[in-house]
Design a protein around this motif. Sequence first.
Motif, PDB file in Angstrom:
ATOM      1  N   GLU A 135       2.341  -5.912 -14.996  1.00  0.00           N
ATOM      2  CA  GLU A 135       3.151  -5.835 -13.778  1.00  0.00           C
ATOM      3  C   GLU A 135       2.733  -4.651 -12.908  1.00  0.00           C
ATOM      4  OE1 GLU A 135       5.190  -8.299 -16.730  1.00  0.00           O
ATOM      5  OE2 GLU A 135       4.354  -6.291 -16.866  1.00  0.00           O
ATOM      6  N   ALA A 136       2.464  -3.515 -13.519  1.00  0.00           N
ATOM      7  CA  ALA A 136       2.060  -2.333 -12.756  1.00  0.00           C
ATOM      8  C   ALA A 136       0.671  -2.510 -12.151  1.00  0.00           C
ATOM      9  CB  ALA A 136       2.097  -1.092 -13.654  1.00  0.00           C
ATOM     10  N   ILE A 137      -0.215  -3.167 -12.888  1.00  0.00           N
ATOM     11  CA  ILE A 137      -1.559  -3.442 -12.359  1.00  0.00           C
ATOM     12  C   ILE A 137      -1.450  -4.318 -11.115  1.00  0.00           C
ATOM     13  CG2 ILE A 137      -3.685  -4.752 -12.829  1.00  0.00           C
ATOM     14  CD1 ILE A 137      -3.414  -3.658 -15.770  1.00  0.00           C
ATOM     15  N   PHE A 138      -0.618  -5.366 -11.188  1.00  0.00           N
ATOM     16  CA  PHE A 138      -0.427  -6.234 -10.025  1.00  0.00           C
ATOM     17  C   PHE A 138       0.232  -5.479  -8.879  1.00  0.00           C
ATOM     18  CE2 PHE A 138      -1.625 -10.047 -12.262  1.00  0.00           C
ATOM     19  CZ  PHE A 138      -2.110 -10.843 -11.246  1.00  0.00           C
ATOM     20  N   ALA A 139       1.225  -4.657  -9.196  1.00  0.00           N
ATOM     21  CA  ALA A 139       1.900  -3.894  -8.139  1.00  0.00           C
ATOM     22  C   ALA A 139       0.913  -2.986  -7.420  1.00  0.00           C
ATOM     23  CB  ALA A 139       3.052  -3.078  -8.720  1.00  0.00           C
ATOM     24  N   LYS A 140       0.067  -2.296  -8.169  1.00  0.00           N
ATOM     25  CA  LYS A 140      -0.930  -1.398  -7.547  1.00  0.00           C
ATOM     26  C   LYS A 140      -1.895  -2.186  -6.673  1.00  0.00           C
ATOM     27  CE  LYS A 140      -0.946   2.886  -9.689  1.00  0.00           C
ATOM     28  NZ  LYS A 140      -1.063   4.096  -8.930  1.00  0.00           N
ATOM     29  N   GLY A 141      -2.401  -3.300  -7.205  1.00  0.00           N
ATOM     30  CA  GLY A 141      -3.350  -4.103  -6.435  1.00  0.00           C
ATOM     31  C   GLY A 141      -2.719  -4.704  -5.190  1.00  0.00           C
ATOM     32  N   LEU A 142      -1.524  -5.243  -5.340  1.00  0.00           N
ATOM     33  CA  LEU A 142      -0.837  -5.832  -4.184  1.00  0.00           C
ATOM     34  C   LEU A 142      -0.443  -4.770  -3.167  1.00  0.00           C
ATOM     35  CD1 LEU A 142       1.410  -8.520  -5.940  1.00  0.00           C
ATOM     36  CD2 LEU A 142      -0.737  -8.881  -4.691  1.00  0.00           C
ATOM     37  N   ASP A 143      -0.144  -3.565  -3.627  1.00  0.00           N
ATOM     38  CA  ASP A 143       0.165  -2.453  -2.723  1.00  0.00           C
ATOM     39  C   ASP A 143      -1.028  -2.179  -1.803  1.00  0.00           C
ATOM     40  OD1 ASP A 143       1.550  -0.082  -1.722  1.00  0.00           O
ATOM     41  OD2 ASP A 143       0.179   1.066  -2.988  1.00  0.00           O
ATOM     42  N   LYS A 144      -2.215  -2.145  -2.369  1.00  0.00           N
ATOM     43  CA  LYS A 144      -3.419  -1.918  -1.561  1.00  0.00           C
ATOM     44  C   LYS A 144      -3.635  -3.086  -0.600  1.00  0.00           C
ATOM     45  CE  LYS A 144      -4.158   1.778  -3.901  1.00  0.00           C
ATOM     46  NZ  LYS A 144      -3.573   3.024  -3.433  1.00  0.00           N
ATOM     47  N   ILE A 145      -3.440  -4.299  -1.103  1.00  0.00           N
ATOM     48  CA  ILE A 145      -3.636  -5.489  -0.269  1.00  0.00           C
ATOM     49  C   ILE A 145      -2.646  -5.515   0.884  1.00  0.00           C
ATOM     50  CG2 ILE A 145      -3.368  -8.003  -0.282  1.00  0.00           C
ATOM     51  CD1 ILE A 145      -4.723  -7.883  -3.131  1.00  0.00           C
ATOM     52  N   GLU A 146      -1.382  -5.181   0.627  1.00  0.00           N
ATOM     53  CA  GLU A 146      -0.393  -5.179   1.713  1.00  0.00           C
ATOM     54  C   GLU A 146      -0.791  -4.175   2.791  1.00  0.00           C
ATOM     55  OE1 GLU A 146       2.584  -4.840   4.458  1.00  0.00           O
ATOM     56  OE2 GLU A 146       1.989  -3.101   3.255  1.00  0.00           O
ATOM     57  N   THR A 147      -1.268  -3.019   2.393  1.00  0.00           N
ATOM     58  CA  THR A 147      -1.713  -2.014   3.370  1.00  0.00           C
ATOM     59  C   THR A 147      -2.883  -2.549   4.193  1.00  0.00           C
ATOM     60  OG1 THR A 147      -0.953  -0.184   1.980  1.00  0.00           O
ATOM     61  CG2 THR A 147      -2.664   0.324   3.614  1.00  0.00           C
ATOM     62  N   MET A 148      -3.834  -3.177   3.524  1.00  0.00           N
ATOM     63  CA  MET A 148      -4.989  -3.734   4.224  1.00  0.00           C
ATOM     64  C   MET A 148      -4.562  -4.844   5.182  1.00  0.00           C
ATOM     65  SD  MET A 148      -7.400  -3.770   0.843  1.00  0.00           S
ATOM     66  CE  MET A 148      -8.519  -4.982   1.484  1.00  0.00           C
ATOM     67  N   LEU A 149      -3.614  -5.685   4.748  1.00  0.00           N
ATOM     68  CA  LEU A 149      -3.106  -6.739   5.633  1.00  0.00           C
ATOM     69  C   LEU A 149      -2.468  -6.141   6.885  1.00  0.00           C
ATOM     70  CD1 LEU A 149      -1.539  -9.234   3.075  1.00  0.00           C
ATOM     71  CD2 LEU A 149      -3.437  -9.696   4.648  1.00  0.00           C
ATOM     72  N   THR A 150      -1.719  -5.066   6.698  1.00  0.00           N
ATOM     73  CA  THR A 150      -1.110  -4.389   7.850  1.00  0.00           C
ATOM     74  C   THR A 150      -2.186  -3.913   8.806  1.00  0.00           C
ATOM     75  OG1 THR A 150       0.846  -3.761   6.600  1.00  0.00           O
ATOM     76  CG2 THR A 150       0.341  -2.433   8.542  1.00  0.00           C
ATOM     77  N   HIS A 151      -3.266  -3.377   8.265  1.00  0.00           N
ATOM     78  CA  HIS A 151      -4.359  -2.906   9.123  1.00  0.00           C
ATOM     79  C   HIS A 151      -5.009  -4.052   9.898  1.00  0.00           C
ATOM     80  CE1 HIS A 151      -5.021   0.858   6.390  1.00  0.00           C
ATOM     81  NE2 HIS A 151      -3.977   0.976   7.174  1.00  0.00           N
ATOM     82  N   THR A 152      -5.016  -5.255   9.311  1.00  0.00           N
ATOM     83  CA  THR A 152      -5.677  -6.373  10.000  1.00  0.00           C
ATOM     84  C   THR A 152      -4.767  -7.108  10.965  1.00  0.00           C
ATOM     85  OG1 THR A 152      -5.185  -7.981   8.241  1.00  0.00           O
ATOM     86  CG2 THR A 152      -7.261  -6.755   8.065  1.00  0.00           C
ATOM     87  N   THR A 153      -3.454  -6.900  10.864  1.00  0.00           N
ATOM     88  CA  THR A 153      -2.534  -7.629  11.742  1.00  0.00           C
ATOM     89  C   THR A 153      -1.801  -6.728  12.726  1.00  0.00           C
ATOM     90  OG1 THR A 153      -0.737  -7.477  10.123  1.00  0.00           O
ATOM     91  CG2 THR A 153      -2.126  -9.451  10.043  1.00  0.00           C
ATOM     92  N   GLY A 154      -1.925  -5.428  12.547  1.00  0.00           N
ATOM     93  CA  GLY A 154      -1.222  -4.508  13.431  1.00  0.00           C
ATOM     94  C   GLY A 154      -1.933  -4.312  14.756  1.00  0.00           C
ATOM     95  N   ARG A 155      -1.171  -3.903  15.755  1.00  0.00           N
ATOM     96  CA  ARG A 155      -1.768  -3.508  17.032  1.00  0.00           C
ATOM     97  C   ARG A 155      -2.131  -2.031  16.876  1.00  0.00           C
ATOM     98  NH1 ARG A 155       1.696  -3.705  22.260  1.00  0.00           N
ATOM     99  NH2 ARG A 155       1.937  -5.874  21.629  1.00  0.00           N
ATOM    100  N   ASN A 156      -3.368  -1.805  16.458  1.00  0.00           N
ATOM    101  CA  ASN A 156      -3.828  -0.472  16.097  1.00  0.00           C
ATOM    102  C   ASN A 156      -4.339   0.297  17.308  1.00  0.00           C
ATOM    103  OD1 ASN A 156      -3.400  -0.958  13.257  1.00  0.00           O
ATOM    104  ND2 ASN A 156      -5.189  -2.276  13.338  1.00  0.00           N
TER     105      ASN A 156
END
Length: 196
Positions: A135-156
């Motif tokens: 569960e912690a491994i998935f949480a860490k990986g998904l945490d990074k992915i969510e941040t990356m998704l924000t970078h690709t969808t945000g008005r930066n």
Amino acid sequence: MPKTETDTLSPDRLPAILAFLDEANRLKDTLRSGCTPEGRQESTAEHSWRLSLLAVLLGDRMEGIDLLRLIKICLVHDLGEAISGDVPAVVQTKGDNRAERERADLLTLCAPLPQDLRAEIVGLWDEYAAAATKEAIFAKGLDKIETMLTHTTGRNPAGFDYAFNLGYGVAETARHPLLSEIRNLVDVRTRMRAEG
């Protein structure tokens, strides 16, 4: 008449939980470096919410994972930031004692809670930090992915470094085939956005 769960609560339990929630509410005002699609800085609370939603949506693809435990980890992983704030990924360095500060802040934040709830939240945070369980491994990986998704969808802002995404969280997203599969899709989005 049978007793309900609320009948057995000590008189100070609910006020203690509400006091904790009052302090945790600060996470809504804790800003991160990522931007929303409208260009507003996102809050840590928004990040944790979308991370948890991502876990829910992938639940049927994560064999052998306790989904409730994973969601709990996602919800508490950044709680300590309610006190001293978020450190943007681009300025994080090894040996910056960030984890120790965040854990100390979490302990302060959880102080009003009844001992059993305080122990559960701190235990979930420790599990996340160690990344020793599935569960912690998935949480860490998904945490990074969510941040990356924000970078690709945000008005930066102009000059945003999309290349940062391509090297961000590689170790965490390589620990399971599903995380790697999602990572590959997000990397495609990142490259398209960088060229855009």
